[in-house]
Design an enzyme around this catalytic site. Sequence first.
Site, PDB file in Angstrom:
ATOM      1  N   HIS A 183       0.828  -1.213   0.000  1.00  0.00           N
ATOM      2  CA  HIS A 183       0.000   0.000   0.000  1.00  0.00           C
ATOM      3  C   HIS A 183       0.864   1.265   0.000  1.00  0.00           C
ATOM      4  O   HIS A 183       0.460   2.296  -0.535  1.00  0.00           O
ATOM      5  CB  HIS A 183      -0.936   0.002   1.208  1.00  0.00           C
ATOM      6  CG  HIS A 183      -0.210  -0.143   2.512  1.00  0.00           C
ATOM      7  ND1 HIS A 183       0.341  -1.347   2.919  1.00  0.00           N
ATOM      8  CD2 HIS A 183       0.085   0.740   3.487  1.00  0.00           C
ATOM      9  CE1 HIS A 183       0.929  -1.180   4.091  1.00  0.00           C
ATOM     10  NE2 HIS A 183       0.793   0.075   4.468  1.00  0.00           N
ATOM     11  N   CYS A 199       7.822  -0.132  -1.848  1.00  0.00           N
ATOM     12  CA  CYS A 199       7.082  -0.036  -0.585  1.00  0.00           C
ATOM     13  C   CYS A 199       7.407   1.341  -0.011  1.00  0.00           C
ATOM     14  O   CYS A 199       7.818   2.244  -0.746  1.00  0.00           O
ATOM     15  CB  CYS A 199       7.398  -1.195   0.356  1.00  0.00           C
ATOM     16  SG  CYS A 199       9.088  -1.302   0.965  1.00  0.00           S
ATOM     17  N   GLY A 200       7.196   1.535   1.281  1.00  0.00           N
ATOM     18  CA  GLY A 200       7.464   2.854   1.842  1.00  0.00           C
ATOM     19  C   GLY A 200       8.925   3.238   1.723  1.00  0.00           C
ATOM     20  O   GLY A 200       9.267   4.361   1.339  1.00  0.00           O
ATOM     21  N   GLY A 259      11.440   0.634   0.578  1.00  0.00           N
ATOM     22  CA  GLY A 259      12.152  -0.356  -0.245  1.00  0.00           C
ATOM     23  C   GLY A 259      12.846  -1.423   0.584  1.00  0.00           C
ATOM     24  O   GLY A 259      13.238  -2.461   0.045  1.00  0.00           O
ATOM     25  N   GLY A 310      11.930  -3.483   3.308  1.00  0.00           N
ATOM     26  CA  GLY A 310      11.290  -4.784   3.549  1.00  0.00           C
ATOM     27  C   GLY A 310      11.196  -5.605   2.277  1.00  0.00           C
ATOM     28  O   GLY A 310      11.320  -6.842   2.309  1.00  0.00           O
ATOM     29  N   HIS A 332      28.206  -3.456 -11.407  1.00  0.00           N
ATOM     30  CA  HIS A 332      29.135  -4.175 -10.518  1.00  0.00           C
ATOM     31  C   HIS A 332      28.487  -5.347  -9.785  1.00  0.00           C
ATOM     32  O   HIS A 332      29.181  -6.314  -9.467  1.00  0.00           O
ATOM     33  CB  HIS A 332      29.718  -3.209  -9.480  1.00  0.00           C
ATOM     34  CG  HIS A 332      30.768  -2.306 -10.044  1.00  0.00           C
ATOM     35  ND1 HIS A 332      31.663  -1.598  -9.270  1.00  0.00           N
ATOM     36  CD2 HIS A 332      31.089  -1.997 -11.334  1.00  0.00           C
ATOM     37  CE1 HIS A 332      32.469  -0.889 -10.041  1.00  0.00           C
ATOM     38  NE2 HIS A 332      32.135  -1.096 -11.304  1.00  0.00           N
ATOM     39  N   ARG A 387       8.245   6.643  -0.065  1.00  0.00           N
ATOM     40  CA  ARG A 387       8.308   7.716   0.931  1.00  0.00           C
ATOM     41  C   ARG A 387       9.702   8.331   0.984  1.00  0.00           C
ATOM     42  O   ARG A 387       9.973   9.189   1.830  1.00  0.00           O
ATOM     43  CB  ARG A 387       7.904   7.168   2.308  1.00  0.00           C
ATOM     44  CG  ARG A 387       6.473   6.636   2.334  1.00  0.00           C
ATOM     45  CD  ARG A 387       6.146   5.906   3.624  1.00  0.00           C
ATOM     46  NE  ARG A 387       4.825   5.295   3.532  1.00  0.00           N
ATOM     47  CZ  ARG A 387       4.405   4.290   4.304  1.00  0.00           C
ATOM     48  NH1 ARG A 387       5.201   3.784   5.237  1.00  0.00           N
ATOM     49  NH2 ARG A 387       3.195   3.790   4.154  1.00  0.00           N
ATOM     50  N   ARG A 425      36.076  -9.026 -13.220  1.00  0.00           N
ATOM     51  CA  ARG A 425      36.332  -9.256 -11.797  1.00  0.00           C
ATOM     52  C   ARG A 425      35.036  -9.229 -10.985  1.00  0.00           C
ATOM     53  O   ARG A 425      34.955  -9.854  -9.921  1.00  0.00           O
ATOM     54  CB  ARG A 425      37.322  -8.225 -11.256  1.00  0.00           C
ATOM     55  CG  ARG A 425      36.776  -6.808 -11.179  1.00  0.00           C
ATOM     56  CD  ARG A 425      37.877  -5.817 -10.849  1.00  0.00           C
ATOM     57  NE  ARG A 425      37.377  -4.474 -10.570  1.00  0.00           N
ATOM     58  CZ  ARG A 425      37.012  -3.595 -11.514  1.00  0.00           C
ATOM     59  NH1 ARG A 425      37.055  -3.936 -12.797  1.00  0.00           N
ATOM     60  NH2 ARG A 425      36.573  -2.389 -11.178  1.00  0.00           N
ATOM     61  N   HIS A 426      34.031  -8.547 -11.496  1.00  0.00           N
ATOM     62  CA  HIS A 426      32.758  -8.479 -10.774  1.00  0.00           C
ATOM     63  C   HIS A 426      32.008  -9.807 -10.820  1.00  0.00           C
ATOM     64  O   HIS A 426      31.226 -10.097  -9.924  1.00  0.00           O
ATOM     65  CB  HIS A 426      31.899  -7.345 -11.332  1.00  0.00           C
ATOM     66  CG  HIS A 426      32.585  -6.017 -11.272  1.00  0.00           C
ATOM     67  ND1 HIS A 426      32.941  -5.431 -10.069  1.00  0.00           N
ATOM     68  CD2 HIS A 426      33.024  -5.188 -12.243  1.00  0.00           C
ATOM     69  CE1 HIS A 426      33.548  -4.291 -10.314  1.00  0.00           C
ATOM     70  NE2 HIS A 426      33.619  -4.116 -11.617  1.00  0.00           N
ATOM     71  N   ARG A 451      33.035 -11.830  -7.858  1.00  0.00           N
ATOM     72  CA  ARG A 451      32.478 -11.289  -6.614  1.00  0.00           C
ATOM     73  C   ARG A 451      30.990 -11.589  -6.499  1.00  0.00           C
ATOM     74  O   ARG A 451      30.496 -11.902  -5.410  1.00  0.00           O
ATOM     75  CB  ARG A 451      32.738  -9.787  -6.551  1.00  0.00           C
ATOM     76  CG  ARG A 451      34.222  -9.495  -6.438  1.00  0.00           C
ATOM     77  CD  ARG A 451      34.568  -8.063  -6.717  1.00  0.00           C
ATOM     78  NE  ARG A 451      36.017  -7.871  -6.660  1.00  0.00           N
ATOM     79  CZ  ARG A 451      36.649  -6.804  -7.128  1.00  0.00           C
ATOM     80  NH1 ARG A 451      35.956  -5.816  -7.681  1.00  0.00           N
ATOM     81  NH2 ARG A 451      37.953  -6.716  -7.042  1.00  0.00           N
TER      82      ARG A 451
HETATM   83  C1  RB5 Z   1       4.355   0.066   5.516  1.00  0.00           C
HETATM   84  O1  RB5 Z   1       3.898   0.971   6.474  1.00  0.00           O
HETATM   85  C2  RB5 Z   1       5.885   0.071   5.454  1.00  0.00           C
HETATM   86  O2  RB5 Z   1       6.400  -0.506   6.607  1.00  0.00           O
HETATM   87  C3  RB5 Z   1       6.370  -0.640   4.236  1.00  0.00           C
HETATM   88  O3  RB5 Z   1       5.833  -0.048   3.092  1.00  0.00           O
HETATM   89  C4  RB5 Z   1       7.868  -0.656   3.989  1.00  0.00           C
HETATM   90  O4  RB5 Z   1       8.409   0.622   4.122  1.00  0.00           O
HETATM   91  C5  RB5 Z   1       8.637  -1.671   4.723  1.00  0.00           C
HETATM   92  O5  RB5 Z   1       9.830  -1.892   4.465  1.00  0.00           O
END
Ligand code: RB5
Length: 159
Positions: free
Chosen positions: A9, A65-66, A68, A70, A98, A109, A132-133, A136
């Site tokens: 969301h 996500c908010g 990135g 998670g 790389h 956000r 070289r990458h 790695r």
């Molecule tokens: C949702 O509130 C928020 O936790 C999610 O979008 C994200 O930022 C998590 O990594």
Amino acid sequence: MRLAIGADHGGVELKARLADHLRALGHDVDDVGTFGPESCDYPDFAAGVARRVTSGGVERGILVCGTGQGMAMTANRFPGVRAAVVSDTFSARMSREHNDANVLCLGARVVGPGLAQDIVDSFLGARFEGGRHQRRVAGIEAAASPQSPVPGQGGGENA
Ligand code: RB5
């Protein structure tokens, strides 16, 4: 290019804009959701994109996500997935050149829609340099193997 895109969301609006942008450029975009503003759990959508990357069904994934964070933590649990959280165009390019990143994670956000679009373009436009990458990047998987020597504790030809 065949792409999968997903969001929770917190990233659903930016995902829609990016999907429109990518389709306008001629990419084949598989949108795994979410499709509305209702609260949901980012691992579900990270898994949807990561599975498609692991199976080879798509060449690249994009997750929003908010922050990135998670999304990347979840996607990186899948074999062969190298997910990078990116908030600038230089890192987007370098994550490809790389690190051979195959999933781009954005924070809706953190970055505005204009910058997010430039980041996506930088990511998709850059090529892995190999050389070289390559060693790695192979080491990313090898480092987590139980047979991998622990740095500083001696032993093993990779020490
Ligand atoms: C949702 O509130 C928020 O936790 C999610 O979008 C994200 O930022 C998590 O990594």
